[in-house]
Every structure is written in structure tokens, then in C-alpha cells.
Design an enzyme around this catalytic site. Structure first.
Site, PDB file in Angstrom:
ATOM      1  N   ASP A  15      10.381 -31.491  -0.183  1.00 19.76           N
ATOM      2  CA  ASP A  15      11.568 -31.210  -0.989  1.00 19.76           C
ATOM      3  C   ASP A  15      12.325 -32.479  -1.343  1.00 19.76           C
ATOM      4  O   ASP A  15      12.885 -32.587  -2.429  1.00 19.76           O
ATOM      5  CB  ASP A  15      12.490 -30.235  -0.246  1.00 19.76           C
ATOM      6  CG  ASP A  15      11.988 -28.809  -0.410  1.00 19.76           C
ATOM      7  OD1 ASP A  15      11.640 -28.434  -1.541  1.00 19.76           O
ATOM      8  OD2 ASP A  15      11.909 -28.088   0.591  1.00 19.76           O
ATOM      9  N   GLU A  33      16.251 -33.144   3.453  1.00 16.31           N
ATOM     10  CA  GLU A  33      15.298 -32.933   2.355  1.00 16.31           C
ATOM     11  C   GLU A  33      16.001 -32.802   1.010  1.00 16.31           C
ATOM     12  O   GLU A  33      15.372 -32.521  -0.006  1.00 16.31           O
ATOM     13  CB  GLU A  33      14.412 -31.716   2.647  1.00 16.31           C
ATOM     14  CG  GLU A  33      15.155 -30.475   3.079  1.00 16.31           C
ATOM     15  CD  GLU A  33      14.237 -29.319   3.450  1.00 16.31           C
ATOM     16  OE1 GLU A  33      13.031 -29.369   3.183  1.00 16.31           O
ATOM     17  OE2 GLU A  33      14.746 -28.333   4.008  1.00 16.31           O
ATOM     18  N   HIS A  54       3.849 -24.044  -1.462  1.00 14.60           N
ATOM     19  CA  HIS A  54       3.590 -23.493  -0.133  1.00 14.60           C
ATOM     20  C   HIS A  54       2.182 -22.908  -0.044  1.00 14.60           C
ATOM     21  O   HIS A  54       1.596 -22.844   1.030  1.00 14.60           O
ATOM     22  CB  HIS A  54       4.676 -22.495   0.254  1.00 14.60           C
ATOM     23  CG  HIS A  54       5.950 -23.201   0.599  1.00 14.60           C
ATOM     24  ND1 HIS A  54       6.958 -23.379  -0.304  1.00 14.60           N
ATOM     25  CD2 HIS A  54       6.326 -23.855   1.723  1.00 14.60           C
ATOM     26  CE1 HIS A  54       7.921 -24.083   0.270  1.00 14.60           C
ATOM     27  NE2 HIS A  54       7.568 -24.380   1.487  1.00 14.60           N
ATOM     28  N   CYS A  83       8.281 -34.045   8.707  1.00 18.69           N
ATOM     29  CA  CYS A  83       7.401 -32.881   8.730  1.00 18.69           C
ATOM     30  C   CYS A  83       6.901 -32.489   7.340  1.00 18.69           C
ATOM     31  O   CYS A  83       6.257 -31.463   7.186  1.00 18.69           O
ATOM     32  CB  CYS A  83       8.080 -31.695   9.408  1.00 18.69           C
ATOM     33  SG  CYS A  83       9.592 -31.186   8.597  1.00 18.69           S
TER      34      CYS A  83
HETATM   35  C1  PEP Z   1       9.553 -30.206   3.289  1.00 15.91           C
HETATM   36  O1  PEP Z   1      10.288 -29.862   2.365  1.00 15.91           O
HETATM   37  O2  PEP Z   1       9.041 -31.341   3.364  1.00 15.91           O
HETATM   38  C2  PEP Z   1       9.222 -29.251   4.353  1.00 15.91           C
HETATM   39  C3  PEP Z   1       8.533 -29.619   5.406  1.00 15.91           C
HETATM   40  O3  PEP Z   1       9.610 -27.958   4.203  1.00 15.91           O
HETATM   41  P1  PEP Z   1       8.871 -26.911   3.232  1.00 15.91           P
HETATM   42  O4  PEP Z   1       7.615 -27.552   2.732  1.00 15.91           O
HETATM   43  O5  PEP Z   1       8.618 -25.692   4.026  1.00 15.91           O
HETATM   44  O6  PEP Z   1       9.894 -26.723   2.160  1.00 15.91           O
HETATM   45 MG    MG Z   2      11.475 -28.099   2.542  1.00 18.59          MG
END
Ligand code: PEP
Ligand code: MG
Length: 580
Positions: A461, A437, A194, A508
Site C-alpha cells: 500500500d 502504509e 490480494h 510485511c
Molecule cells: C501491505 O500493504 O504491504 C500489506 C502487507 O498489507 P496488504 O497487502 O494486506 O494490504
Molecule cells: Mg496494506
């Protein structure tokens, strides 16, 4: 000159002087004292505690005007902790009675407090152990007479500088961005953490995971971060520096020129319209939504509201934040319910997940929310209330079983009943979607699609869990492969499940913002891409140059390919073939 290699974040170049942030040595010295050393050792500890107090007060007095409001609260809590008997008096007794040196005595007592916090069920209170760790680190720094660089990073303006650190939490990254750092390099960390996602979103070039080579960087060294080539240059000569300055200026000019596409449609050569959405983490992301030409927000990561807050934001604070996002968005906003846990912890802290063996497989996202209705329900109430003011949808992260979805839908009904009974206005028919995910959800995507209004593929994920590689462990980053046949099949399957159920599917994860995969994803049937705003113009350009029909045969070959080299070659072929 030296070239150091790690994992580049973003494709940009940053140039600046190094500011090396120190961490107190985690291995502290332990020795027993003789009777005549005890008084001196107690004075040494008292001096260090005072030093830590002065450092914090200096920090508080010199906060920049644009420092996030919660910064002062952080400092106050740390000042209070310095007066806590566990820190102020117990170590002195340990020195006197057990004849242990100051570092050891401090650590022993602090560990008791940390263990106490670990045992608390409430996740907020539990996370307070991070404050203890930070306060103890500060005293240890003083005991070890290391400079308190931590002060600099909060108090100084970092414009023209590149931060060099062992690691940065997402909260650190936000804080340092407020200090205007040009970029950062770290010893640890990978491209899908993140922290990396935030760096992209904040447009901060970075190279992560330098490991031992980071020790070659000294304070004030001139550094060049070349994100695209995963490289950090230390003390480049004048010719090379001029070349990188030129490349940086060219990249900035290209970014500007792509802005001319803002009002253009994301339409392929064969007439297919694609929706381009933004991923939003922080309020500052809202300022760039319109310039980037986003059609809406495909992922609003609400946990960032919690991560830098000192206590859980109230329902009304969340309500205001959601209204603000809805008001600024040019289109629908997928408000993702809390995805706390793993590398995203409350209080900007070092995670309590350090005490969990497999945090990414633990109590995270919807699992945590279902376990803690006091956390979940105020958020849902705030979303339903805010939904009156704009086009909100609700997106549930990390679903793995249908029973979790059923439980979630029940809580949603409860929340709506409560709001009705209380006579509080809210929008009842907010579309509910789920993030796919977890491989289990991907394989059973058809079952989820029947119960949901939309799906969103979280490739960050999905890849982590499918390939069994921790997304924040840079030791295994080399295995992180969006083109793995298992990943491609799952993505394809999810898109088809959505089409069969007649519901939209977006993506996303970071893969959606990488132009190398745009054509592949179009070929797999994806029509909604959500990404950091900074990637959006480039992806739009790529879409406008693509012809989905002309690429069908190559897509079939990619889905059937088994050898990695064959796959790589096919992707190059797909990306090289323009239709004009
Ligand atoms: C993902 O897992 O692709 C996602 C968009 O969520 P995050 O990166 O916040 O886990
Ligand atoms: Mg995620």
C-alpha cells in the site's frame, strides 16, 4: 505455438491443460417483443431459471469432501434467491407488460434489488448484492446457452489443469486451489493485488493481465506458465515442453535443497541476526511455518476469516481461529485487525467497492473498524482472550492520522474494561503496533513510533499511495516501482523513526519477500522481514551471503541516486557482490 505476456506471479513453472471459465456477456441484448413472442419468451426465462436451479443442485450434490464448509451455504443462499419474487415472478410480469426480452427483463428487476442492497448501511447485508449478481449471471448464462463453467470450477477436480479466467477474486483463488489447480492466468490483475498475494502464498504459479491475448487460449490447450519470465506458452512443441519440465523439476529440487537451511540462523556474514517471519492468510499456511523455518508470524491477515464466510464470524469463532494460529506459530504472532474494503470484501464477492469511485481511498481497514464497532470490538475481544494462549501482538492497518490511533487505543481500553467487568480472562499487556502504509503515516512515523510498541512497513500500500497507482489496476502496473526514490526515502525514514524511538520495525509487504531487495533493505537498517512462507528460504540464503558493512557505500549511493538507470545499475552491483 504462441507466447503470451502478462505479469508473472512467483518464479515457478506450471504445466497443464487449460480450463477456460466463461463470464456471461455483461452487455446483454435488449429488444422489444411482438405480442405473439411473449409466451415463448416467458417459457425461455422459466427454462433458464430451472436450468440454473438444476445446475446449483448438481453442484451441491457433487461437492468434493474437502470443499470448504461454507461452500454448501453459498449454494443454498443462491437456491433460495431463485425463488425470490424479484427473480421468479417480476421479470415475467415485465416481459408480459412491457414486452421486453427475457435478459432485459431479468436485468431490470435484478438491478432494483441490487440498488436496494447498495443502500443498506450494514456492510454484511450490503454485500448480499453479490449473491444477486452471481445468481443473475447464472440465469443469463443459461439464457445465452453458454456452458455453465462456473459449475465445473466448483465441482471438478482441477489437478493437472490451469484455470483461464477474466479475473479471480481472492475467494475464487482459495476455492480453486482447493480444487488443486496447477496455476491460473487472467485477463486482468496485477502483482500486488490480494489475489496475487494469495497465489504466492498458496504456491500457485500465475500470469495475470494478459488482456486481449487471453482469447487465443482454448479449452484443453496445453499451457506452460513461466512466472519468472511473465509468459504463458500455448501448445509448446515437444522439445520446449521437455525443457520446461526440466526447469520445473530443477526449481522443485532447489526448493527442497533450500529446506536444509531451515534450522540455520538468518545471520549475515558480518554477524547481524535477522528475524524472518511469515505472512499468514489461511489455515493451510500454518502447516508450512515450521518447514519454512519462520521465527514467528509478522502479518496474520485476519480478514481472510471473513472473506469466505457467509456471515460475520462470531467472537468465539474468531477466538478459536486466533488460538489455533498462536498454537501453531513458532514465535510471536502479529494479529492484524481487519483490513476489509477495496479488493477484500466479505462473502467472497464482487465488491461493493465497485460502487465507490476510489475504493482504495475509501472506508477500508481501520477506518471501517472505527466506523463499525460491532465489527471491531468482537475481534479485539477475541484477540485479547486468545493472547493468553501464546505470544500475540495487535497490528493496526492503514493508520493515517494520530487521531485514528488515539480512537483505536480508546476502543482497546474499552474492550479491556468490558472483559474485566465480565470476569472473562484475557491478557492485558498485548503489544500494539501499527502498519505504516500510508505516506502521511510514513512522513510522521516518528509521531506514531512514540505511541506504539512496534511498526510494520506495508510496502504494497505504501507504494500504491505514494506513487498514486492502483495496486489492482494492471494498466498502471508498469509504474509500480519499489525503487522509486520517494519510496526508498520513506522506508528509510520509517526504519530510522523506529530506531530513534527504540521500537522494532518490520516489513510485511511483498518487497520483503523479493530477494532482489534483501540487501538493499538490510542496508537501510531493516532487521525483521515478513513474507509468504514460500519465499522465506531464498531470503534466508540471500541474508547469509550478505555483508552489511561491506555494502554501506553502495547503499549511500543508492539513496543519493536520481536517475533510474543509475539506480538499477547500483542494485545489480549490490546484488552481485557476494562477500565470500
Ligand atoms: C501491505 O500493504 O504491504 C500489506 C502487507 O498489507 P496488504 O497487502 O494486506 O494490504
Ligand atoms: Mg496494506
Amino acid at each position: 505455438m504462441l507466447s503470451l505476456f502478462g505479469t508473472g506471479i512467483g518464479r515457478h513453472i506450471a504445466i497443464g491443460r487449460a480450463v477456460v471459465l466463461g463470464n456471461p456477456a455483461r452487455t446483454i441484448s435488449r429488444h422489444l417483443l411482438t405480442n405473439d413472442q411473449i409466451d415463448d419468451e416467458i417459457s425461455r426465462l422459466r427454462f433458464a431459471v430451472n436450468d440454473a436451479r438444476e445446475g446449483l443442485m448438481h453442484l451441491a450434490d457433487n461437492l468434493p469432501l474437502d470443499a470448504p464448509p461454507e461452500t454448501r451455504a453459498f449454494i443454498d443462499v443462491h437456491l433460495l434467491m431463485l425463488d425470490d419474487p424479484v427473480i421468479a415472478t417480476a421479470p415475467i410480469n415485465t416481459i408480459r407488460e412491457q414486452k421486453k426480452n427475457a435478459e432485459w427483463a431479468l436485468k431490470l428487476n435484478a438491478d432494483k434489488l441490487i440498488t436496494f442492497f447498495e443502500g443498506i448501511e450494514d456492510s454484511y447485508l450490503r454485500s448480499k448484492q453479490n449473491d444477486v449478481i452471481q445468481v443473475v449471471d447464472r440465469i443469463l448464462l443459461s439464457l445465452q446457452q453458454a456452458p455453465t463453467e462456473a459449475d465445473n470450477r466448483l465441482a471438478n477436480d482441477l489437478a493437472g489443469h490451469i484455470v483461464v479466467a477474466a479475473d479471480l477474486t481472492p475467494a475464487d483463488t482459495v476455492m480453486l486451489r482447493h480444487r488443486h489447480m496447477n496455476g491460473f492466468v487472467t485477463r486482468f490483475g496485477g502483482p500486488i493485488s490480494h489475489t496475487a498475494i494469495l497465489a504466492r502464498s498458496l504456491r500457485v504459479p500465475a500470469v495475470l493481465g494478459l488482456h486481449g491475448t487471453i482469447d487465443y487460449i482454448r479449452n484443453d490447450d496445453l499451457l506452460v506458465i513461466d512466472g519468472a519470465n511473465n509468459t504463458v506458452l500455448v501448445a509448446p512443441d515437444e522439445t520446449l515442453l521437455a525443457e520446461f519440465q526440466h526447469r520445473r523439476d530443477q526449481a522443485q529440487a532447489r526448493t527442497l535443497s533450500l529446506q536444509s537451511l531451515r534450522a540455520e540462523k538468518a545471520q549475515t556474514q558480518d554477524g547481524c541476526i535477522v528475524r524472518l517471519l511469515a505472512n499468514v492468510e489461511l489455515p493451510e499456511d500454518l502447516d508450512v511455518l515450521h518447514d519454512a523455518g519462520a521465527d514467528g508470524i509478522g502479518l496474520y491477515r485476519t480478514e481472510f476469516l471473513f472473506m469466505n464466510a457467509h456471515q460475520q464470524p462470531s467472537e468465539s469463532e474468531q477466538y478459536s481461529a486466533y488460538c489455533q494460529v498462536l498454537e501453531h506459530s513458532p514465535g510471536p504472532v502479529a494479529i492484524r485487525t481487519l483490513d476489509l474494503g477495496a479488493d477484500k470484501q466479505v462473502d467472497g464477492g464482487r465488491s461493493n467497492s465497485q460502487n465507490t469511485v476510489n475504493p482504495a481511498l475509501g472506508l477500508r481497514a481501520i477506518r471501517l473498524c472505527l466506523r463499525e464497532p460491532d465489527l471491531f470490538k468482537p475481534q479485539l475481544r477475541a484477540i485479547f482472550r486468545a493472547a493468553i494462549t501464546g505470544q500475540a501482538t495487535i497490528m493496526i492497518p492503514m493508520l493515517s492520522s494520530l487521531s485514528e490511533l488515539d480512537q483505536t487505543l480508546m476502543i482497546i481500553d474499552e474492550v479491556k474494561d468490558e472483559l474485566s467487568r465480565e470476569g472473562i480472562p484475557f491478557k492485558s499487556d498485548v503489544p500494539i503496533g501499527g502498519m505504516i502504509e500510508v505516506p502521511a503515516a510514513a512522513i510522521a512515523a516518528d509521531l506514531f513510533a512514540r505511541k506504539l510498541d512496534f511498526l510494520s512497513i506495508g510496502t504494497n500500500d505504501l507504494i500504491q499511495y505514494t506513487l498514486a497507482i492502483d495496486r489492482i489496476d494492471d494498466e498502471v502496473n508498469y509504474l509500480y516501482n519499489p525503487l522509486h526514490p520517494a519510496v526508498l526515502r520513506l522506508i528509510h525514514q520509517i526504519i530510522q523513526a523506529g530506531a530513534t524511538a527504540g521500537i522494532p520495525v518490520s516489513m510485511c509487504g511483498e518487497m520483503a519477500g523479493d530477494p532482489d531487495y534483501t540487501r538493499l533493505l538490510l542496508g537501510l537498517g531493516l532487521r525483521e522481514f515478513s513474507m509468504e512462507c514460500s519465499s522465506l528460504p531464498e531470503i534466508k540464503q540471500r541474508i547469509r551471503e550478505s555483508d552489511i558493512n561491506a555494502q554501506r557505500a553502495t547503499i549511500e549511493e543508492i539513496l543519493a541516486a536520481s536517475a533510474p538507470s543509475q539506480l538499477d545499475q547500483l542494485i545489480v552491483q549490490l546484488n552481485d557482490g557476494t562477500s565470500d
